[in-house]
Enzyme design. Structure first.
Site, PDB file in Angstrom:
ATOM      1  CB  SER A   1       5.295  34.284 -45.962  1.00  0.00           C
ATOM      2  OG  SER A   1       4.628  33.961 -47.181  1.00  0.00           O
TER       3      SER A   1
ATOM      4  CB  CYS B   1       4.630  12.918 -31.109  1.00  0.00           C
ATOM      5  SG  CYS B   1       4.305  14.373 -32.204  1.00  0.00           S
TER       6      CYS B   1
ATOM      7  CB  THR C   1      -5.331  35.264 -41.777  1.00  0.00           C
ATOM      8  OG1 THR C   1      -6.510  35.100 -42.573  1.00  0.00           O
ATOM      9  CG2 THR C   1      -4.334  35.976 -42.739  1.00  0.00           C
TER      10      THR C   1
ATOM     11  NE  ARG D   1      -2.509  36.303 -49.694  1.00  0.00           N
ATOM     12  CZ  ARG D   1      -1.972  35.589 -50.473  1.00  0.00           C
ATOM     13  NH1 ARG D   1      -2.013  34.165 -50.204  1.00  0.00           N
ATOM     14  NH2 ARG D   1      -1.435  35.821 -51.572  1.00  0.00           N
TER      15      ARG D   1
ATOM     16  CG  HIS E   1       6.980  41.652 -45.802  1.00  0.00           C
ATOM     17  ND1 HIS E   1       7.533  40.980 -46.912  1.00  0.00           N
ATOM     18  CD2 HIS E   1       5.616  40.945 -45.611  1.00  0.00           C
ATOM     19  CE1 HIS E   1       6.962  39.967 -47.264  1.00  0.00           C
ATOM     20  NE2 HIS E   1       5.729  39.844 -46.576  1.00  0.00           N
TER      21      HIS E   1
END
Length: 480
Positions: free
Chosen positions: A45, A439, A40, A308, A49
């Site tokens: 994102s 790579c 998680t 999550r 926040h």
């Protein structure tokens, strides 16, 4: 008997190890994955926040706001990319503007500074936003962070101060014993006075070894688009739609590497389901285009999904077990868990101190040993470094401009990578447009040399993820 065992090395477990290592304690961290922050804490994102969204007087609100404030110092101490770019929550109707006013009131209750913007102010800040926007709620304290480095550097700092990390070990039982607990893994047995359950999606199962949990966890999957770093001026803020019962909704955000994230979805899932599907991605795309009509989805370099733990109590659980007071439970740490992590860790630090009364180490610093910064290749400093060590001039990852020496420098640290994905998370090799196509073979060779392994033993990530099936050169050498 050890003093503390931390189960789980996501962002919460890594923060706790980082905060407890200042004390004269024997601390062990047990993680079933082959690297820290591999579930998680990796697939999210990457947003810190501001804290206006959680319900007032909830744990989410308290820990979010306090944690957000702590990130300036944390990221300075650990040398981690972090930027307070601010967020805009957009409204596209009069009804949604009324909802923004409610969020503005909640922000005031939570102690978060926000500003309600009119349409003209929104478009002045972000000209790419749809002209049908009515207004927005601006939260200047919101930020973006590199979540991969956050976890690895928290743990490296802890290891520097003698915390013991056990990767690839899964806890299969916990038993009460005199003076503490016996923690049984698939490899060995440990004993500790205090056990901290920071297992994320596995928190329910860990608690179940000792008692019946008072909550339920529902895995909820979020899918994302990742866009290439095509234009640093395309978007300056994180953009949100109005939050719903499912979460904060689809967002569009720059990252610290100047890629762009679009997503996530939010649907019930299974714990290990990180697949993406076209129908969900098209739904995300449709919602995002309502915010910015000209998103260049042709710049997409990959899609991914993260899971999550959504908890039945709808709030974080941070507490001593009622039946086993030296067993500390952390459960349901979903969004805004990343933003809340440093304050959650401070809370746990206080809980452990009240149990064990440890002494502080004399020669302790919260700062990590600095990582060498390789400057722009055309600079005089870069040319001097290349002259002194030509491997700084040998580019391994062309997309992200990572040199061979930068990769080899990782193995001079106390917590170095052992997989291709481990290198990727620390230096962004393979994160670019070719997604490792150019790579990966070169990184495999470096890992083989630095880890003194055969090519067939080098893994991409976890168990059974070896890249090379058979090394013909090694086979020929062995036969001769």
């Amino acid at each position: 008997m050890e003093d503390v065992i931390i189960i789980g090395a996501g962002v919460i477990g890594s923060f706790i190890a980082h905060d407890l290592c200042k004390y004269q304690l024997s601390i062990h961290v047990i993680e079933k994955e082959d690297d820290v922050g591999n579930v998680t804490s990796m697939a999210n994102s990457a947003i810190i926040h501001s804290g206006y969204d959680p319900l007032s007087h909830s744990k989410k609100a308290y820990y979010n706001v306090k944690g957000n404030e702590m990130y300036t110092k944390v990221t300075e101490d650990l040398d981690i990319p972090f930027s307070r770019i601010g967020s805009l929550t957009l409204a596209f109707s009069n009804e949604e503007m009324e909802e923004l006013k409610k969020l503005q009131q909640r922000a005031t209750e939570n102690g978060v500074i926000v500003r309600l913007l009119a349409k003209e102010e929104v478009l002045e800040l972000e000209p790419s936003i749809s002209s049908s926007v009515y207004g927005a709620l601006e939260a200047p304290s919101a930020g973006i962070i590199n979540p991969f480095l956050l976890c690895t550097r928290l743990m490296e700092h802890a290891i520097d101060y003698n915390v013991h990390l056990h990767l690839g070990e899964e806890v299969v039982n916990i038993l009460p014993i005199s003076g503490g607990y016996q923690v049984v893994t698939n490899r060995q047995k440990y004993e500790a006075k205090v056990v901290i359950n920071a297992a994320g999606m596995g928190a329910y199962q860990i608690t179940s070894f000792l008692e019946k949990p008072s909550y339920h966890l529902t895995p909820r999957k979020g899918e994302y688009f990742v866009l290439d770093h095509f234009d640093p001026f395309f978007l300056r803020h994180t953009l949100f739609t109005l939050p719903s019962k499912k979460g904060k909704g689809v967002l569009i955000s720059p990252t610290t590497s100047m890629n762009f994230l679009v997503g996530p979805s939010s649907e019930p899932s299974s714990e290990d389901d990180n697949r993406t599907d076209n129908e969900t991605l098209m739904m995300i795309r449709e919602q995002a285009l309502k915010m910015i009509p000209n998103i260049p989805f042709q710049e997409t370099i990959r899609v991914f999904a993260g899971v999550r733990p959504t908890i039945s109590t709808h709030d974080f659980i941070i507490r001593h077990s009622r039946k086993n007071p030296h067993f500390i439970e952390l459960a349901g740490i979903e969004s805004p868990g990343l933003a809340s992590a440093p304050m959650i860790s401070k809370k746990v630090e206080g809980m452990v101190k009240r149990i064990l009364h440890p002494k502080r180490k004399e020669h302790y610093s919260s700062k990590i040993k600095k990582y060498p910064k390789f400057p722009h290749f055309l600079s005089n400093k870069a040319q001097k470094m290349i002259k002194e060590n030509p491997l700084y001039g040998k580019i391994i990852c062309r997309c992200e401009k990572v040199s061979e020496q930068e990769i080899r420098d990782l193995f001079q640290r106390s917590f170095y990578p052992t997989t291709i994905k481990g290198v990727k998370k620390r230096l962004r090799t393979g994160f670019g447009k070719c997604q490792g196509g150019m790579c990966q073979p070169l990184i495999l060779r470096i890992l083989k040399e630095e880890l003194a392994k055969k090519a067939t033993e080098v893994r991409y990530d976890g168990e059974n993820s070896e890249i090379v099936k058979e090394d013909l050169k090694e086979k020929t050498h062995d036969e001769n």
